[in-house]
Scaffold this motif. Structure first.
Motif, PDB file in Angstrom:
ATOM      1  N   ASP A  16     114.996  70.016  -3.752  1.00 43.97           N
ATOM      2  CA  ASP A  16     115.748  70.491  -2.594  1.00 43.97           C
ATOM      3  C   ASP A  16     116.079  71.973  -2.737  1.00 43.97           C
ATOM      4  OD1 ASP A  16     117.955  70.690  -4.275  1.00 43.97           O
ATOM      5  OD2 ASP A  16     119.126  69.147  -3.261  1.00 43.97           O
ATOM      6  N   VAL A  17     116.763  72.528  -1.723  1.00 39.53           N
ATOM      7  CA  VAL A  17     117.058  73.960  -1.700  1.00 39.53           C
ATOM      8  C   VAL A  17     118.021  74.381  -2.804  1.00 39.53           C
ATOM      9  CG1 VAL A  17     116.542  74.287   0.750  1.00 39.53           C
ATOM     10  CG2 VAL A  17     118.854  73.633   0.051  1.00 39.53           C
ATOM     11  N   LYS A  18     118.750  73.445  -3.404  1.00 39.25           N
ATOM     12  CA  LYS A  18     119.686  73.752  -4.491  1.00 39.25           C
ATOM     13  C   LYS A  18     119.063  73.530  -5.864  1.00 39.25           C
ATOM     14  CE  LYS A  18     123.793  72.807  -1.791  1.00 39.25           C
ATOM     15  NZ  LYS A  18     125.032  72.034  -1.683  1.00 39.25           N
ATOM     16  N   GLY A  19     117.768  73.202  -5.887  1.00 40.61           N
ATOM     17  CA  GLY A  19     117.076  73.018  -7.154  1.00 40.61           C
ATOM     18  C   GLY A  19     117.149  71.612  -7.727  1.00 40.61           C
ATOM     19  N   ARG A  20     117.771  70.673  -7.009  1.00 41.33           N
ATOM     20  CA  ARG A  20     117.837  69.285  -7.468  1.00 41.33           C
ATOM     21  C   ARG A  20     116.525  68.594  -7.163  1.00 41.33           C
ATOM     22  NH1 ARG A  20     123.474  68.236  -4.521  1.00 41.33           N
ATOM     23  NH2 ARG A  20     122.101  68.944  -2.873  1.00 41.33           N
ATOM     24  N   ARG A  21     116.119  67.705  -8.034  1.00 39.41           N
ATOM     25  CA  ARG A  21     114.837  67.002  -7.901  1.00 39.41           C
ATOM     26  C   ARG A  21     115.108  65.567  -7.479  1.00 39.41           C
ATOM     27  NH1 ARG A  21     109.721  68.681  -7.992  1.00 39.41           N
ATOM     28  NH2 ARG A  21     108.302  67.466  -9.221  1.00 39.41           N
ATOM     29  N   VAL A  22     114.412  65.112  -6.433  1.00 40.48           N
ATOM     30  CA  VAL A  22     114.491  63.737  -5.964  1.00 40.48           C
ATOM     31  C   VAL A  22     113.153  63.079  -6.272  1.00 40.48           C
ATOM     32  CG1 VAL A  22     114.783  62.253  -3.947  1.00 40.48           C
ATOM     33  CG2 VAL A  22     116.093  64.369  -4.129  1.00 40.48           C
ATOM     34  N   ILE A  23     113.204  61.948  -6.973  1.00 38.01           N
ATOM     35  CA  ILE A  23     111.984  61.246  -7.375  1.00 38.01           C
ATOM     36  C   ILE A  23     112.093  59.791  -6.917  1.00 38.01           C
ATOM     37  CG2 ILE A  23     110.556  60.528  -9.327  1.00 38.01           C
ATOM     38  CD1 ILE A  23     111.766  62.956 -10.851  1.00 38.01           C
ATOM     39  N   VAL A  30     106.424  55.483  -5.361  1.00 37.00           N
ATOM     40  CA  VAL A  30     105.739  55.289  -4.080  1.00 37.00           C
ATOM     41  C   VAL A  30     105.765  53.825  -3.647  1.00 37.00           C
ATOM     42  CG1 VAL A  30     104.284  57.333  -4.197  1.00 37.00           C
ATOM     43  CG2 VAL A  30     103.463  55.206  -5.172  1.00 37.00           C
ATOM     44  N   THR A  31     105.882  52.908  -4.581  1.00 33.82           N
ATOM     45  CA  THR A  31     105.958  51.489  -4.217  1.00 33.82           C
ATOM     46  C   THR A  31     107.267  51.160  -3.514  1.00 33.82           C
ATOM     47  OG1 THR A  31     106.802  50.952  -6.421  1.00 33.82           O
ATOM     48  CG2 THR A  31     104.423  50.750  -6.071  1.00 33.82           C
ATOM     49  N   ALA A  32     108.281  52.027  -3.646  1.00 35.06           N
ATOM     50  CA  ALA A  32     109.576  51.800  -3.009  1.00 35.06           C
ATOM     51  C   ALA A  32     109.724  52.553  -1.687  1.00 35.06           C
ATOM     52  CB  ALA A  32     110.700  52.199  -3.956  1.00 35.06           C
ATOM     53  N   LEU A  33     108.754  53.404  -1.333  1.00 39.76           N
ATOM     54  CA  LEU A  33     108.852  54.178  -0.092  1.00 39.76           C
ATOM     55  C   LEU A  33     108.720  53.277   1.126  1.00 39.76           C
ATOM     56  CD1 LEU A  33     106.734  57.371  -0.843  1.00 39.76           C
ATOM     57  CD2 LEU A  33     109.202  57.241  -0.531  1.00 39.76           C
ATOM     58  N   GLY A  34     109.645  53.442   2.053  1.00 39.18           N
ATOM     59  CA  GLY A  34     109.564  52.739   3.320  1.00 39.18           C
ATOM     60  C   GLY A  34     108.985  53.650   4.398  1.00 39.18           C
ATOM     61  N   PHE A  35     109.494  54.889   4.455  1.00 42.06           N
ATOM     62  CA  PHE A  35     108.986  55.877   5.400  1.00 42.06           C
ATOM     63  C   PHE A  35     109.387  57.266   4.937  1.00 42.06           C
ATOM     64  CE2 PHE A  35     113.268  55.159   6.973  1.00 42.06           C
ATOM     65  CZ  PHE A  35     113.705  56.418   7.306  1.00 42.06           C
ATOM     66  N   LEU A  36     108.742  58.255   5.526  1.00 42.68           N
ATOM     67  CA  LEU A  36     109.073  59.653   5.271  1.00 42.68           C
ATOM     68  C   LEU A  36     109.039  60.367   6.612  1.00 42.68           C
ATOM     69  CD1 LEU A  36     109.456  61.612   2.758  1.00 42.68           C
ATOM     70  CD2 LEU A  36     107.146  62.318   3.258  1.00 42.68           C
ATOM     71  N   GLU A  37     110.161  60.940   7.007  1.00 41.29           N
ATOM     72  CA  GLU A  37     110.244  61.677   8.271  1.00 41.29           C
ATOM     73  C   GLU A  37     110.377  63.153   7.954  1.00 41.29           C
ATOM     74  OE1 GLU A  37     113.659  62.213  11.519  1.00 41.29           O
ATOM     75  OE2 GLU A  37     112.937  60.155  11.326  1.00 41.29           O
ATOM     76  N   ILE A  38     109.433  63.934   8.441  1.00 32.83           N
ATOM     77  CA  ILE A  38     109.416  65.370   8.181  1.00 32.83           C
ATOM     78  C   ILE A  38     109.973  66.084   9.401  1.00 32.83           C
ATOM     79  CG2 ILE A  38     107.965  67.345   7.621  1.00 32.83           C
ATOM     80  CD1 ILE A  38     105.942  65.337   6.433  1.00 32.83           C
ATOM     81  N   GLY A  39     111.008  66.909   9.189  1.00 29.78           N
ATOM     82  CA  GLY A  39     111.653  67.636  10.276  1.00 29.78           C
ATOM     83  C   GLY A  39     110.839  68.826  10.733  1.00 29.78           C
ATOM     84  N   GLU A  40     111.475  69.664  11.516  1.00 29.11           N
ATOM     85  CA  GLU A  40     110.825  70.848  12.067  1.00 29.11           C
ATOM     86  C   GLU A  40     110.729  71.951  11.032  1.00 29.11           C
ATOM     87  OE1 GLU A  40     113.028  72.111  15.447  1.00 29.11           O
ATOM     88  OE2 GLU A  40     112.903  70.187  16.437  1.00 29.11           O
ATOM     89  N   ASP A  41     109.684  72.784  11.134  1.00 25.25           N
ATOM     90  CA  ASP A  41     109.520  73.937  10.255  1.00 25.25           C
ATOM     91  C   ASP A  41     110.512  75.046  10.587  1.00 25.25           C
ATOM     92  OD1 ASP A  41     107.573  73.283   8.393  1.00 25.25           O
ATOM     93  OD2 ASP A  41     105.941  73.789   9.743  1.00 25.25           O
ATOM     94  N   GLU A  42     110.841  75.180  11.859  1.00 20.80           N
ATOM     95  CA  GLU A  42     111.704  76.269  12.305  1.00 20.80           C
ATOM     96  C   GLU A  42     113.160  75.888  12.133  1.00 20.80           C
ATOM     97  OE1 GLU A  42     110.717  77.097  16.351  1.00 20.80           O
ATOM     98  OE2 GLU A  42     108.591  77.274  15.917  1.00 20.80           O
ATOM     99  N   SER A  43     113.973  76.850  11.697  1.00 17.80           N
ATOM    100  CA  SER A  43     115.395  76.591  11.596  1.00 17.80           C
ATOM    101  C   SER A  43     116.035  76.829  12.959  1.00 17.80           C
ATOM    102  CB  SER A  43     116.041  77.485  10.534  1.00 17.80           C
ATOM    103  OG  SER A  43     115.809  78.835  10.847  1.00 17.80           O
ATOM    104  N   ARG A  44     117.011  75.999  13.272  1.00 19.04           N
ATOM    105  CA  ARG A  44     117.693  76.108  14.552  1.00 19.04           C
ATOM    106  C   ARG A  44     118.913  77.008  14.407  1.00 19.04           C
ATOM    107  NH1 ARG A  44     117.713  69.894  16.729  1.00 19.04           N
ATOM    108  NH2 ARG A  44     115.472  69.621  16.691  1.00 19.04           N
ATOM    109  N   PRO A  45     119.247  77.748  15.450  1.00 16.39           N
ATOM    110  CA  PRO A  45     120.446  78.578  15.379  1.00 16.39           C
ATOM    111  C   PRO A  45     121.710  77.705  15.336  1.00 16.39           C
ATOM    112  CG  PRO A  45     119.510  78.658  17.581  1.00 16.39           C
ATOM    113  CD  PRO A  45     118.552  77.880  16.713  1.00 16.39           C
TER     114      PRO A  45
END
Length: 76
Positions: A44-51, A54-69
């Motif tokens: 993540d942006v603070k340097g923390r690692r999330v692991i 893959v056998t436990a993944l249900g879904f992955l939702e990827i947000g927008e590339d652009e930051s919103r004001p």
């Protein structure tokens, strides 16, 4: 960019804010899924690692590339 990760048998999703692009996140998940008994790992942006196995993944939702004001977007 915000990523939501659904984990099987867990009622809440993991929300990770990362500096990666949507294409980079997709490449990471494809690589993780191609390895037998692999893990999906992201930093993540603070340097923390999330692991997540893959056998436990249900879904992955990827947000927008652009930051919103932040705040009100109206004109005066």
């Amino acid at each position: 960019m915000e990523i939501k990760i659904g984990v099987r048998s867990v009622h809440r999703e993991l929300i990770v804010e990362t500096d990666l692009t949507a294409d980079q996140v997709e490449e990471e998940i494809r690589n993780a899924l191609s390895v037998d008994r692999g893990v999906f790992a992201i930093t993540d942006v603070k340097g923390r690692r999330v692991i997540v196995p893959v056998t436990a993944l249900g879904f992955l939702e990827i947000g927008e590339d652009e930051s919103r004001p932040v705040g009100f977007g109206g004109t005066l």
